[in-house]
Design an enzyme around this catalytic site. Structure first.
Site, PDB file in Angstrom:
ATOM      1  N   SER A 578       0.851  -1.191   0.000  1.00 49.04           N
ATOM      2  CA  SER A 578       0.000   0.000   0.000  1.00 49.04           C
ATOM      3  C   SER A 578       0.888   1.242   0.000  1.00 49.04           C
ATOM      4  O   SER A 578       1.647   1.447  -0.950  1.00 49.04           O
ATOM      5  CB  SER A 578      -0.958  -0.033   1.197  1.00 49.04           C
ATOM      6  N   ASP A 653      -9.068  -5.185  -5.673  1.00 50.72           N
ATOM      7  CA  ASP A 653      -8.643  -4.072  -4.825  1.00 50.72           C
ATOM      8  C   ASP A 653      -9.474  -2.826  -5.112  1.00 50.72           C
ATOM      9  O   ASP A 653      -9.414  -2.267  -6.206  1.00 50.72           O
ATOM     10  CB  ASP A 653      -7.158  -3.782  -5.058  1.00 50.72           C
ATOM     11  N   HIS A 685      -7.660  -5.322  -1.145  1.00 49.47           N
ATOM     12  CA  HIS A 685      -6.409  -4.563  -1.009  1.00 49.47           C
ATOM     13  C   HIS A 685      -5.282  -5.369  -0.378  1.00 49.47           C
ATOM     14  O   HIS A 685      -4.121  -5.059  -0.592  1.00 49.47           O
ATOM     15  CB  HIS A 685      -6.658  -3.295  -0.197  1.00 49.47           C
TER      16      HIS A 685
END
Length: 707
Positions: A578, A653, A685
């Site tokens: 991320s 995601d 995600h």
């Protein structure tokens, strides 16, 4: 004498044997949720000011704080007979103000008299119910079903509050993508007569295409994704009157895409107080509304900022003087507690200094003492403090370095301190309000005792300008030989609202880093500017230029690593997910001479493709900051890529959409840059469950193969 020496040697040998177990990848990934997770206390809560409860041997036990005397209140079997619910173990519960017990099981709320072992009433919810909120005073449960809001009453009736859900309209759910401290969309009034709720209209937001590849014919499963600089959803706040069945919406006005946050009811239920933030997130107003008419009554005060203002905590009304309230704000640069009156006048700033109040716990009955958690002793610890409201003088109650979490008794006579430290997996202590440890309630064993983990060190460095301390964590391989050279894998996150290194158990190490250490790698992590608990200036330094100062700080960590004689500076890798994936790309391409191998998971590549609430806070709108967006777009740095790089992305995601990886990969192809890629079908995600072992095996093998 010989016998003593023999026994000493025997125990020493047993100790060495006991700590030769190496951490497997399965242990590293799944163990944190199973056998490597420290034991804990279930059901730890206060029944009243003198008695606390916990679950022991599947029974609810009450313990007298002063004497330690305990008795069984309710067994699982008894609760099953009372509720007629199928129970495998004692379920989650809450003590209500009237002394009754609220239990949730089988989709039903049961209110039980634990002493008499009888059912007072129950409220059954539909199987599809979500986001449920219980009102003790009103004896009802508000919940959502689909995109509409309902309330279930104790007489068995269910009322539908909204009927316009669907086609981009959602009622009673979290809004603004859970930013600004928002975690729910239903706000019950103190006496149970009203339900305030968010209504979100996202019909103007484009449908972002996601595809379910597991269907017989791949199915189109779009989501609403408001990208930076584009249309944002519109939120209003409705107030439903339980008695009349009518709904009034607050007249929050235009622009319609501003943010409504931190909702709080006045004690008399006449007013709603709310922090309203403009879309630019630089101007906040604390506004008061008439709950009956929806009219705006007044603006109590405003906060502005050159970078951004981020309200995170609703106001809390005084129980001694309902014309005053407490507010946790960073208006002086650090999170501190302020007292205001309902005219908006500042009565007092209660806490001060270069430290953060991380949580407002509560007060004594006369509100002469305030109890908080915070970082007064260290930014990498969290302690419990009693603050004298009049003088602001603080007294630390918690004992032992580490991260402490408090549960204050109703009359503020005692504190249950649930904590852990570097070498303390978990402890629960009973403290008196003056900070004396009355007794240790629980101490967990060390589930890592049999593992040879190698040495873990806390490292304190400086930013390049010498202004700030930077805290890092260094893990050496088991059987470390200082005469050898070891490769390094840097694990990075580095984004706002994160803190990867602190004085919690094992310095908050990810077990995967121990696995990599067992495979002969040094593991390193550093918290850079922009991360949590260090004050506003430290956090907002990254504004409009994400990745620049963070990378500079990470390179201070690299400088330190290179200074160590046992670090192989020619074999350095980096991994993150991320924001950490974004940082992995920054480090790989801004410093290709340093990092040979990188694995970027779910990386942000271009902040103009990230969502409004988070992205515009830290980068402003793309049209306002074109140079910043250009410089932080990782596509524009592909030409620098030299080392081995793999991108990994979840196919579903909806946080960092797959478009980021696709555009980066396309640029790599155009520039003939070799890059590897792997997608995880069905995963959003992050990759969780047993599939995570597959993920981390792939990540690990990439370093084994190329570093």
């Amino acid at each position: 004498m010989y016998r003593i020496v023999f026994l000493f040697l025997l125990f020493a040998q047993l100790s060495v044997v006991a700590q030769t177990k190496q951490m497997s990848l399965e242990d590293a990934i799944m163990g944190r949720y199973t056998h490597l997770n420290p034991a804990s206390v279930r059901g730890l809560s206060w029944q009243d000011d003198e008695n606390y409860t916990r679950i022991k041997s599947d029974s609810l036990v009450v313990i007298h704080a002063k004497t330690g005397q305990e008795k069984c209140l309710l067994t699982t079997n008894e609760l099953q007979e009372i509720t007629n619910a199928s129970l495998r173990y004692f379920p989650a519960f809450n003590w209500l103000k009237d002394g009754s017990l609220l239990v949730q099981a089988s989709g039903t709320y049961f209110v039980v008299n634990a002493n008499e072992k009888s059912l007072i009433y129950s409220i059954e919810l539909p199987e599809e119910a979500q986001n449920a909120v219980f009102s003790e005073e009103g004896k009802w449960v508000a919940f959502t079903q689909g995109d509409d809001l309902y309330v279930a009453l104790s007489d068995g009736t269910v009322k539908q509050i909204t009927r316009d859900g669907g086609n981009g309209i959602l009622n009673g759910q979290s809004v603004h993508r859970n930013e600004f401290g928002i975690s729910n969309g239903i706000f019950i009034s103190p006496k149970g007569n009203f339900i305030a709720f968010y209504r979100k209209d996202e019909s103007m937001v484009s449908d972002y295409p996601l595809v379910d590849y597991m269907a017989r014919e791949a199915a189109y499963t779009p989501v609403k994704y408001p990208m930076a600089g584009l249309a944002s959803h519109h939120v209003t706040l409705g107030v439903y009157n339980i008695q009349s069945g009518t709904t009034t919406f607050l007249k929050t006005g235009e622009p319609l895409d501003h943010f409504l946050t931190n909702v709080a009811w006045s004690p008399d239920e006449k007013n709603i107080y709310m922090a309203e933030l403009n879309r630019e997130q630089k101007h906040m107003q604390l506004n008061c509304y008439d709950a009956a008419t929806g009219d705006k009554v007044k603006t109590l005060f405003e906060e502005t900022g050159d970078t951004y203002v981020e309200p995170l905590f609703p106001i809390e009304f005084s129980k001694v003087n309902p014309a005053e309230f407490y507010y946790l704000s960073r208006q002086d640069g650090w999170f501190h507690v302020y007292k205001y009156n309902t005219e908006g006048k500042l009565v007092q700033q209660i806490t001060k200094g270069e430290w953060e109040v991380t949580r407002l716990i509560g007060f004594d009955p006369k509100e002469k003492s305030l109890f908080v958690e915070g970082t007064l002793d260290s930014p990498i610890e969290n302690h419990i403090y009693r603050i004298d409201v009049k003088s602001g003088k603080s007294t630390r109650l918690s004992v032992g370095e580490g991260m402490h979490r408090a549960v204050l008794s109703p009359g503020a006579s005692y504190v249950l301190d649930n904590w852990n430290g570097v070498e303390v997996p978990r402890k629960v202590d009973l403290l008196s309000a003056n900070g004396k440890v009355q007794q240790n309630i629980f101490e967990a064993g060390n589930p890592l005792a049999d593992y040879d983990l190698g040495e873990t060190k806390l490292v304190t460095l400086k930013t390049a300008d010498g202004k700030y301390d930077l805290f890092g964590r260094l893990i050496l391989p088991p059987n470390f030989d200082p005469a050898k050279k070891y490769p390094v894998v840097v694990y990075v996150y580095g984004g706002p609202h994160s803190q990867m290194v602190d004085k919690s158990w094992q310095y908050q190490t990810r077990w995967w880093q121990y696995y990599m250490a067992s495979q002969g790698y040094i593991a390193f992590t550093l918290d850079n500017r922009g991360t949590n608990n260090r004050g506003r200036a430290f956090e907002t330094a990254i504004h409009r230029q994400l990745g620049i100062l963070e990378t500079e700080d990470q390179m201070q960590g690299v400088k330190y690593l290179k200074s160590l004689p046992y670090v192989d500076a020619d074999r350095m890798g980096v991994h993150g997910w991320s924001y950490g994936g974004f940082m992995t790309l920054n480090l790989m391409m801004r410093h290709p001479e340093v990092f040979n191998v990188g694995v970027a998971g779910g990386p942000v590549v271009d902040w103009s493709m990230y969502e409004i609430m988070y992205g515009e806070r830290y980068m402003d709108m793309p049209q306002e900051n074109p140079e910043g967006y250009k410089e932080t777009n990782m596509e524009n740095h592909v030409t620098n890529l030299q080392g081995k790089l793999m991108l990994i992305h979840g196919a579903q995601d909806a946080t960092v959409v797959m478009q980021h990886s696709m555009k980066f990969l396309r640029e790599c192809v155009k520039q003939n840059k070799p890059v590897d890629f792997f997608a995880y079908p069905i995963h959003p995600h992050n990759v969780r469950g047993k599939d995570r072992v597959h993920l981390m095996e792939k990540v690990s093998q990439y370093f084994f193969d190329y570093l």
